[in-house]
Write a protein that holds these residues in place. Structure first.
Motif, PDB file in Angstrom:
ATOM      1  N   ASN A   7     -52.416  23.058  12.176  1.00  4.90           N
ATOM      2  CA  ASN A   7     -52.789  21.879  12.962  1.00  4.90           C
ATOM      3  C   ASN A   7     -52.939  20.651  12.090  1.00  4.90           C
ATOM      4  O   ASN A   7     -52.576  19.549  12.484  1.00  4.90           O
ATOM      5  CB  ASN A   7     -54.082  22.133  13.743  1.00  4.90           C
ATOM      6  CG  ASN A   7     -53.875  23.092  14.886  1.00  4.90           C
ATOM      7  OD1 ASN A   7     -52.757  23.281  15.364  1.00  4.90           O
ATOM      8  ND2 ASN A   7     -54.947  23.735  15.316  1.00  4.90           N
ATOM      9  N   SER A   8     -53.463  20.839  10.891  1.00  2.07           N
ATOM     10  CA  SER A   8     -53.630  19.731   9.944  1.00  2.07           C
ATOM     11  C   SER A   8     -52.268  19.167   9.533  1.00  2.07           C
ATOM     12  O   SER A   8     -52.084  17.944   9.461  1.00  2.07           O
ATOM     13  CB  SER A   8     -54.398  20.225   8.715  1.00  2.07           C
ATOM     14  OG  SER A   8     -54.435  19.246   7.729  1.00  2.07           O
ATOM     15  N   GLU A  11     -50.722  17.282  12.472  1.00  5.53           N
ATOM     16  CA  GLU A  11     -51.365  15.972  12.613  1.00  5.53           C
ATOM     17  C   GLU A  11     -50.873  15.002  11.544  1.00  5.53           C
ATOM     18  O   GLU A  11     -50.605  13.835  11.827  1.00  5.53           O
ATOM     19  CB  GLU A  11     -52.892  16.116  12.534  1.00  5.53           C
ATOM     20  CG  GLU A  11     -53.633  14.813  12.703  1.00  5.53           C
ATOM     21  CD  GLU A  11     -53.393  14.119  14.031  1.00  5.53           C
ATOM     22  OE1 GLU A  11     -53.424  12.871  14.056  1.00  5.53           O
ATOM     23  OE2 GLU A  11     -53.152  14.797  15.043  1.00  5.53           O
ATOM     24  N   LYS A  12     -50.711  15.482  10.323  1.00  2.68           N
ATOM     25  CA  LYS A  12     -50.224  14.634   9.227  1.00  2.68           C
ATOM     26  C   LYS A  12     -48.837  14.094   9.551  1.00  2.68           C
ATOM     27  O   LYS A  12     -48.578  12.894   9.412  1.00  2.68           O
ATOM     28  CB  LYS A  12     -50.183  15.433   7.921  1.00  2.68           C
ATOM     29  CG  LYS A  12     -49.619  14.660   6.749  1.00  2.68           C
ATOM     30  CD  LYS A  12     -49.588  15.495   5.498  1.00  2.68           C
ATOM     31  CE  LYS A  12     -49.051  14.703   4.326  1.00  2.68           C
ATOM     32  NZ  LYS A  12     -49.123  15.452   3.071  1.00  2.68           N
ATOM     33  N   THR A  14     -47.390  13.902  12.487  1.00  2.48           N
ATOM     34  CA  THR A  14     -47.459  13.050  13.674  1.00  2.48           C
ATOM     35  C   THR A  14     -47.810  11.628  13.256  1.00  2.48           C
ATOM     36  O   THR A  14     -47.172  10.663  13.697  1.00  2.48           O
ATOM     37  CB  THR A  14     -48.502  13.586  14.680  1.00  2.48           C
ATOM     38  OG1 THR A  14     -48.117  14.901  15.090  1.00  2.48           O
ATOM     39  CG2 THR A  14     -48.612  12.687  15.898  1.00  2.48           C
ATOM     40  N   GLN A  15     -48.795  11.483  12.386  1.00  4.01           N
ATOM     41  CA  GLN A  15     -49.201  10.154  11.915  1.00  4.01           C
ATOM     42  C   GLN A  15     -48.111   9.503  11.070  1.00  4.01           C
ATOM     43  O   GLN A  15     -47.842   8.307  11.216  1.00  4.01           O
ATOM     44  CB  GLN A  15     -50.511  10.241  11.117  1.00  4.01           C
ATOM     45  CG  GLN A  15     -51.707  10.608  11.954  1.00  4.01           C
ATOM     46  CD  GLN A  15     -51.915   9.646  13.120  1.00  4.01           C
ATOM     47  OE1 GLN A  15     -51.800   8.437  12.970  1.00  4.01           O
ATOM     48  NE2 GLN A  15     -52.185  10.191  14.288  1.00  4.01           N
TER      49      GLN A  15
END
Length: 84
Positions: A7-8, A11-12, A14-15
């Motif tokens: 998930n981390s 998220e990375k 995605t940003q």
């Protein structure tokens, strides 16, 4: 890879993708993002409209060196060495 780590990473990427203006760089981030989400190389290729081989290259770079390996370095200016 544990769920929190996955998930981390998602998220990375995605940003990184949201903030990127260079389309080639964005495609690299998106390809890895989709890969981390479990999509196949073929599916990623179709969604991003890039060759399957290119998707494989992006994922290989990521697996070998992480997000930093995907960073596009600007080519140095070429000197005009033609005889005048």
């Amino acid at each position: 890879m544990d769920n929190q780590s996955a998930n981390s990473k998602i998220e990375k990427f995605t940003q990184l993708s949201k903030s990127e203006k260079n389309i080639k760089q964005k495609n690299q981030y998106d390809a890895v993002l989709f890969y981390l989400e479990g999509r196949s190389h073929h599916e990623i290729s179709e969604v991003l409209h890039i060759p399957h081989r290119t998707v494989s290259e992006y994922i290989f770079l990521y697996m070998k060196g992480g997000a930093e390996a995907l960073f596009i370095r600007k080519q140095p200016d070429r000197q005009d060495n033609r005889i005048k």
